[in-house]
Write an enzyme that holds these catalytic residues in place. Structure first.
Site, PDB file in Angstrom:
ATOM      1  N   LEU A  99       1.781  -0.784   6.224  1.00 24.28           N
ATOM      2  CA  LEU A  99       1.508  -1.023   7.642  1.00 24.28           C
ATOM      3  C   LEU A  99       0.042  -1.322   7.935  1.00 24.28           C
ATOM      4  O   LEU A  99      -0.282  -1.771   9.034  1.00 24.28           O
ATOM      5  CB  LEU A  99       1.940   0.191   8.468  1.00 24.28           C
TER       6      LEU A  99
ATOM      7  N   CYS B 187       0.886  -1.165   0.000  1.00 23.74           N
ATOM      8  CA  CYS B 187       0.000   0.000   0.000  1.00 23.74           C
ATOM      9  C   CYS B 187       0.921   1.212   0.000  1.00 23.74           C
ATOM     10  O   CYS B 187       1.901   1.222  -0.741  1.00 23.74           O
ATOM     11  CB  CYS B 187      -0.962  -0.036   1.183  1.00 23.74           C
ATOM     12  N   THR B 188       0.663   2.215   0.814  1.00 24.32           N
ATOM     13  CA  THR B 188       1.587   3.352   0.872  1.00 24.32           C
ATOM     14  C   THR B 188       2.733   3.059   1.832  1.00 24.32           C
ATOM     15  O   THR B 188       3.900   3.020   1.444  1.00 24.32           O
ATOM     16  CB  THR B 188       0.845   4.636   1.297  1.00 24.32           C
TER      17      THR B 188
END
Length: 416
Positions: A210, A206-207
């Site tokens: 986390l 994802c970014t």
């Protein structure tokens, strides 16, 4: 408070200077072996050739301008990382930090599965390819990419030019447990079909790597690879400290096995002493809000909304101020002492057996039987997310065949 608010933050530098300073301030820096001050212009040694001195000054001015631009860009990325980390901590309910300026980071969860942060440049494709990655599975939405100025088109195009590695997207909204719950069946279905074809090592990101990526990896291990949820979660945490939303995974599992029912819920804020009331959280995430309408007869602000069964946290925004309603259910204070409202939604028309099965998953007893695993796998195999899925699957198979031909795994028939 589980809401997204941009607040001011101090910034620091990842470069080897004792403290970060703005690009227009005087500083001492090391650049291409030279040490300089002010504009970083290095005085040329005296020489009989004035043209040589002038040329040297022009070059150093260009170098100084280039360094200033790089420092400004680094400062911008550091500040964006600070804000993103703050928002992530508030929305996820755990202290989480992401430093985009330090580059892509990842961890092997299994020999064939990696979870990590986003690719930032086409060069990151080469890094992943060097460790055996065949599938890059991106969960980011366009606003996520735009925030950190990631050129996804360049990354995708470079992946297409290489043999043996493929890039795919399956978007999930950031910081949104409800969207994660609703998207997991489609995303994991797509992932499992792609991995079945490509094989090799899969990189899920994802970014920051986390929240969304760990949740998808965990669900894939749970639904497809045969792990029980608790075992998969322990393995994941032992390899990469992260914060996947377990309630979203449990809810998505119950949605598949038990079914999904909705109930109509009314939210109410009493009083006519304010000019606007909105609500955030619920099924729209903390990054969005819905306005309530004022009802003169009741002297209150009201919102009716149909929600799938589950537990939802939310907060009111009254004249721009985030507050909770003391007349409704509230959560225990989080680590910062903040409190949200919450609601448990269930449909009274659902039979008791189905309700008990859902409760079993939501109370933490999420172990799957053999029959339940078979049911989930059948669901994933038959799931169609959108109209172009068949076309994408065909492209995956065509790419896999092309790679196999290129590597000599399969031969090309002789022409007649």
């Amino acid at each position: 408070m589980n809401c997204l608010q941009s607040v001011g933050h101090s910034r620091f530098s990842a470069l080897p200077w004792p403290k970060r300073v703005d690009a227009h301030h005087r500083r001492t820096a090391v650049f291409n072996g030279f040490v300089g001050t002010g504009s970083l212009r290095v005085a040329a040694m005296k020489t009989s050739s004035n043209s040589r001195s002038s040329l040297y000054e022009d070059e150093t001015e260009e170098q100084a301008s280039s360094l200033d631009a790089k420092m400004t860009d680094l400062s911008d990325r550091e500040e964006k990382s600070e804000i993103y980390s703050s928002n992530m901590t508030q929305a996820m309910g755990a202290v989480l930090t992401y430093r985009h300026e330090l580059g892509m980071n990842y961890n092997f969860i299994r020999p064939d599965l990696i979870v990590g942060s986003c690719l930032q440049t086409p060069a990151d494709v080469d890094k992943l390819r060097s460790v055996g990655v065949k599938t890059i599975f991106c969960l980011q939405q366009n606003p996520d990419l735009e925030y950190f100025r990631v050129d996804i088109n360049a990354i995708q195009q470079y992946s297409k030019e290489l043999n043996g590695i493929h890039h795919y997207r399956a978007e999930i909204r950031d910081f949104d447990a409800f969207d994660l719950r609703m998207r997991l069946p489609a995303v994991v279905s797509k992932l499992s079909k792609i991995v079945d074809i490509n094989g090799g090592v899969t990189y899920i990101h994802c970014t920051a790597g986390l929240g969304r990526a760990p949740a998808v990896a965990l669900t894939y291990m749970y639904w497809v690879l045969g792990y029980q949820l608790d075992d998969a979660h322990k393995l994941l945490q032992s390899k990469r400290p992260c914060f996947p939303k377990l309630d979203a995974i449990r809810s998505a599992t119950a949605d598949i096995l038990v079914g999904q029912w909705k109930a109509r819920v009314t939210f109410k804020w009493d009083g006519d002493d304010c000019s606007s009331v909105d609500i955030s959280g619920l099924d729209i995430g903390w990054g969005q809000s819905i306005p309530l309408k004022f009802d003169e007869e009741q002297g209150a602000w009201l919102l009716e909304r149909e929600l799938p069964e589950g537990r939802y946290e939310y907060k009111y925004i009254v004249d721009g101020e985030w507050v909770y309603n003391s007349n409704e259910l509230v959560t225990s204070p989080n680590m910062d002492g903040h409190v949200n409202n919450y609601i448990e939604v269930f449909n009274e028309d659902v039979n008791i057996e189905a309700r008990q099965r859902r409760k079993k998953f939501m109370d933490g007893d999420a172990e799957l039987t053999t029959d339940e695993r078979k049911m989930i796998r059948q669901f994933l195999d038959s799931y169609k997310d959108d109209a172009d899925l068949d076309e994408e699957e065909a492209e995956v198979r065509a790419s896999a065949t092309s790679d196999a031909i290129a590597s000599g795994t399969i031969g090309v028939p002789d022409k007649a």
